[in-house]
Write a protein that holds these residues in place. Sequence first.
Motif, PDB file in Angstrom:
ATOM      1  N   ILE A 154       0.841  -1.193   0.000  1.00  0.00           N
ATOM      2  CA  ILE A 154       0.000   0.000   0.000  1.00  0.00           C
ATOM      3  C   ILE A 154       0.877   1.244   0.000  1.00  0.00           C
ATOM      4  CG2 ILE A 154      -1.822   1.253   1.202  1.00  0.00           C
ATOM      5  CD1 ILE A 154      -2.671  -1.406   2.447  1.00  0.00           C
ATOM      6  N   ILE A 155       0.792   1.999  -1.073  1.00  0.00           N
ATOM      7  CA  ILE A 155       1.575   3.219  -1.205  1.00  0.00           C
ATOM      8  C   ILE A 155       0.686   4.434  -0.954  1.00  0.00           C
ATOM      9  CG2 ILE A 155       3.224   2.213  -2.813  1.00  0.00           C
ATOM     10  CD1 ILE A 155       1.672   3.656  -5.077  1.00  0.00           C
ATOM     11  N   GLY A 156       1.316   5.554  -0.649  1.00  0.00           N
ATOM     12  CA  GLY A 156       0.597   6.807  -0.486  1.00  0.00           C
ATOM     13  C   GLY A 156       1.514   7.946  -0.865  1.00  0.00           C
ATOM     14  N   ALA A 157       0.939   9.024  -1.368  1.00  0.00           N
ATOM     15  CA  ALA A 157       1.758  10.139  -1.820  1.00  0.00           C
ATOM     16  C   ALA A 157       1.012  11.448  -1.598  1.00  0.00           C
ATOM     17  CB  ALA A 157       2.109   9.992  -3.302  1.00  0.00           C
ATOM     18  N   THR A 158       1.774  12.526  -1.468  1.00  0.00           N
ATOM     19  CA  THR A 158       1.151  13.840  -1.379  1.00  0.00           C
ATOM     20  C   THR A 158       1.361  14.657  -2.645  1.00  0.00           C
ATOM     21  OG1 THR A 158       3.123  14.670  -0.244  1.00  0.00           O
ATOM     22  CG2 THR A 158       1.272  13.984   1.133  1.00  0.00           C
ATOM     23  N   THR A 159       2.253  14.205  -3.529  1.00  0.00           N
ATOM     24  CA  THR A 159       2.470  14.897  -4.799  1.00  0.00           C
ATOM     25  C   THR A 159       2.445  13.895  -5.939  1.00  0.00           C
ATOM     26  OG1 THR A 159       4.894  14.657  -4.873  1.00  0.00           O
ATOM     27  CG2 THR A 159       4.009  16.516  -3.597  1.00  0.00           C
ATOM     28  N   MET A 160       2.147  14.388  -7.139  1.00  0.00           N
ATOM     29  CA  MET A 160       2.147  13.507  -8.301  1.00  0.00           C
ATOM     30  C   MET A 160       3.548  12.986  -8.600  1.00  0.00           C
ATOM     31  SD  MET A 160      -0.817  12.818  -9.484  1.00  0.00           S
ATOM     32  CE  MET A 160      -0.367  12.187 -11.097  1.00  0.00           C
ATOM     33  N   THR A 161       4.561  13.801  -8.323  1.00  0.00           N
ATOM     34  CA  THR A 161       5.936  13.341  -8.533  1.00  0.00           C
ATOM     35  C   THR A 161       6.227  12.126  -7.667  1.00  0.00           C
ATOM     36  OG1 THR A 161       6.703  15.562  -9.100  1.00  0.00           O
ATOM     37  CG2 THR A 161       8.365  13.981  -8.383  1.00  0.00           C
ATOM     38  N   GLN A 162       5.838  12.191  -6.400  1.00  0.00           N
ATOM     39  CA  GLN A 162       6.023  11.046  -5.511  1.00  0.00           C
ATOM     40  C   GLN A 162       5.255   9.831  -6.020  1.00  0.00           C
ATOM     41  OE1 GLN A 162       4.621  12.698  -1.840  1.00  0.00           O
ATOM     42  NE2 GLN A 162       6.632  13.426  -1.191  1.00  0.00           N
ATOM     43  N   LEU A 163       4.007  10.041  -6.432  1.00  0.00           N
ATOM     44  CA  LEU A 163       3.184   8.927  -6.887  1.00  0.00           C
ATOM     45  C   LEU A 163       3.784   8.264  -8.119  1.00  0.00           C
ATOM     46  CD1 LEU A 163       0.575   7.312  -6.485  1.00  0.00           C
ATOM     47  CD2 LEU A 163      -0.569   8.945  -8.006  1.00  0.00           C
ATOM     48  N   LYS A 164       4.251   9.062  -9.052  1.00  0.00           N
ATOM     49  CA  LYS A 164       4.854   8.490 -10.258  1.00  0.00           C
ATOM     50  C   LYS A 164       6.119   7.697  -9.928  1.00  0.00           C
ATOM     51  CE  LYS A 164       2.978  11.991 -13.401  1.00  0.00           C
ATOM     52  NZ  LYS A 164       3.277  13.125 -14.329  1.00  0.00           N
ATOM     53  N   THR A 165       6.914   8.227  -9.006  1.00  0.00           N
ATOM     54  CA  THR A 165       8.114   7.499  -8.575  1.00  0.00           C
ATOM     55  C   THR A 165       7.737   6.178  -7.927  1.00  0.00           C
ATOM     56  OG1 THR A 165       9.364   9.536  -8.229  1.00  0.00           O
ATOM     57  CG2 THR A 165      10.122   7.583  -7.043  1.00  0.00           C
ATOM     58  N   ASP A 166       6.740   6.219  -7.056  1.00  0.00           N
ATOM     59  CA  ASP A 166       6.325   5.006  -6.335  1.00  0.00           C
ATOM     60  C   ASP A 166       5.823   3.934  -7.295  1.00  0.00           C
ATOM     61  OD1 ASP A 166       6.958   6.422  -4.083  1.00  0.00           O
ATOM     62  OD2 ASP A 166       4.906   6.619  -3.344  1.00  0.00           O
ATOM     63  N   ILE A 167       4.952   4.311  -8.195  1.00  0.00           N
ATOM     64  CA  ILE A 167       4.371   3.318  -9.111  1.00  0.00           C
ATOM     65  C   ILE A 167       5.428   2.760 -10.056  1.00  0.00           C
ATOM     66  CG2 ILE A 167       2.703   2.987 -10.984  1.00  0.00           C
ATOM     67  CD1 ILE A 167       0.852   4.949  -9.535  1.00  0.00           C
ATOM     68  N   ALA A 168       6.375   3.594 -10.444  1.00  0.00           N
ATOM     69  CA  ALA A 168       7.444   3.126 -11.333  1.00  0.00           C
ATOM     70  C   ALA A 168       8.322   2.072 -10.678  1.00  0.00           C
ATOM     71  CB  ALA A 168       8.306   4.313 -11.782  1.00  0.00           C
ATOM     72  N   ALA A 169       8.237   1.950  -9.355  1.00  0.00           N
ATOM     73  CA  ALA A 169       9.022   0.922  -8.660  1.00  0.00           C
ATOM     74  C   ALA A 169       8.658  -0.482  -9.140  1.00  0.00           C
ATOM     75  CB  ALA A 169       8.811   1.031  -7.152  1.00  0.00           C
ATOM     76  N   LEU A 170       7.464  -0.643  -9.702  1.00  0.00           N
ATOM     77  CA  LEU A 170       7.050  -1.969 -10.171  1.00  0.00           C
ATOM     78  C   LEU A 170       7.892  -2.458 -11.342  1.00  0.00           C
ATOM     79  CD1 LEU A 170       3.150  -1.886  -9.940  1.00  0.00           C
ATOM     80  CD2 LEU A 170       4.762  -3.131  -8.502  1.00  0.00           C
ATOM     81  N   THR A 171       8.573  -1.551 -12.015  1.00  0.00           N
ATOM     82  CA  THR A 171       9.422  -1.962 -13.141  1.00  0.00           C
ATOM     83  C   THR A 171      10.833  -2.322 -12.682  1.00  0.00           C
ATOM     84  OG1 THR A 171      10.166   0.311 -13.608  1.00  0.00           O
ATOM     85  CG2 THR A 171       8.117  -0.427 -14.656  1.00  0.00           C
ATOM     86  N   LEU A 172      11.093  -2.129 -11.394  1.00  0.00           N
ATOM     87  CA  LEU A 172      12.428  -2.379 -10.854  1.00  0.00           C
ATOM     88  C   LEU A 172      12.534  -3.797 -10.311  1.00  0.00           C
ATOM     89  CD1 LEU A 172      15.234  -1.348  -9.944  1.00  0.00           C
ATOM     90  CD2 LEU A 172      14.137  -0.537  -7.848  1.00  0.00           C
ATOM     91  N   GLU A 173      13.499  -4.518 -10.823  1.00  0.00           N
ATOM     92  CA  GLU A 173      13.783  -5.862 -10.311  1.00  0.00           C
ATOM     93  C   GLU A 173      15.129  -5.806  -9.580  1.00  0.00           C
ATOM     94  OE1 GLU A 173      14.330 -10.485 -11.856  1.00  0.00           O
ATOM     95  OE2 GLU A 173      13.382  -8.971 -13.148  1.00  0.00           O
ATOM     96  N   LEU A 174      15.090  -6.098  -8.300  1.00  0.00           N
ATOM     97  CA  LEU A 174      16.300  -6.017  -7.492  1.00  0.00           C
ATOM     98  C   LEU A 174      17.204  -7.216  -7.760  1.00  0.00           C
ATOM     99  CD1 LEU A 174      14.738  -4.835  -4.107  1.00  0.00           C
ATOM    100  CD2 LEU A 174      15.717  -3.434  -5.940  1.00  0.00           C
ATOM    101  N   GLY A 175      18.441  -6.929  -8.066  1.00  0.00           N
ATOM    102  CA  GLY A 175      19.390  -7.998  -8.334  1.00  0.00           C
ATOM    103  C   GLY A 175      19.846  -8.713  -7.071  1.00  0.00           C
TER     104      GLY A 175
END
Length: 346
Positions: free
Chosen positions: A306-327
């Motif tokens: 569950i994510i939460g954000a106060t700005t659209m910049t934060q929200l976009k950063t948070d959602i983009a985390a789904l494309t990150l695969e940790l090595g």
Amino acid sequence: MKYRELGRTGIRVSPLCLGTMTFGEQNSEAEAHAQLDYAVEQGINFLDASEIYPVPPRPETQGRTEEIVGTWLASRKNRDKIIVATKVAGRGKMSWLRKNGGPTRQSASQIAEAVDASLARLKTDYIDLYQLHWPDRPMRIFEGLDYLHLEGESHPIGEILAVLARLVEAGKVRFIGLANETPWGVMSFLKASEQHDLPRIVSVQNAYNLVNRSYEIGLSEITYREGVSLLGYSPLGQGYLSGKYEGGALPPNSRKTLFNRLGRYEQGNGPKAISAYVALARRHGLDPAQMAIAFAASRPFVTSAIIGATTMTQLKTDIAALTLELGDHVLADIEQIHLDYPNPCP
């Protein structure tokens, strides 16, 4: 986006759930609607609210979050495409939540009052997932790894479950879940459902992040064996794991700046662990917030973070985390920090 099954319901939800507790306090209705629009455009189909939101809870704003979500659902006419979760308060002293002015309890009358009020604010005929925000029994919650036993009366779990069953039968609620629960509590609800042929809980919403992995200790086995989904809240440790508070920084409009309610992240080894994770992310060329969210969302026992954000910049950063695969090298470094500073911020 790869969707995941919520419990054993057959419903598939996005691996990130949009938390809404800033709506109506840190975020205006227009800002909240913009967040909701963007999240849905990115494939998120899961929203989480509560009758006590926004935070910090107070009588002047109580219910405003659900009202904002409700106006969005009504205007976008997409109710059938969205999985809406909300919560009823547990045992507490908030006398302004109920019409009788009494303290909150999970009694039949209070739950009935709460769900009808949530339905009205959300402008919907049903709630997909109705959760008990915290237990009715007297116990310490939201802090500490140890269980502190407190004496006092509470409504029996079987009785609470029977009340929730009536909501399901009435069509007001599709599925039921818990939040801020212990292994004993989760298993007791499962046992009561089997003994009395009552609806089974499908999820538990507990904190889960790099500095609080206590869910792994006992509850994760229940997820595997019983099919109870973890909806992990605070994957960013209320913002600390993004690095925005490093060096004593106080960003404008942040929760710490506005409300100074985040003390658990500043005690003991908490600051050392947080700084270590932030430094680790930067050393590997990763955004600290995205690393923290990617870690939480990638755990096999986490259905949705569950994510939460106060700005659209934060929200976009948070959602983009789904494309990150940790090595493997990143995960190995995370485990070493966890060994050095195990669960410093429960």
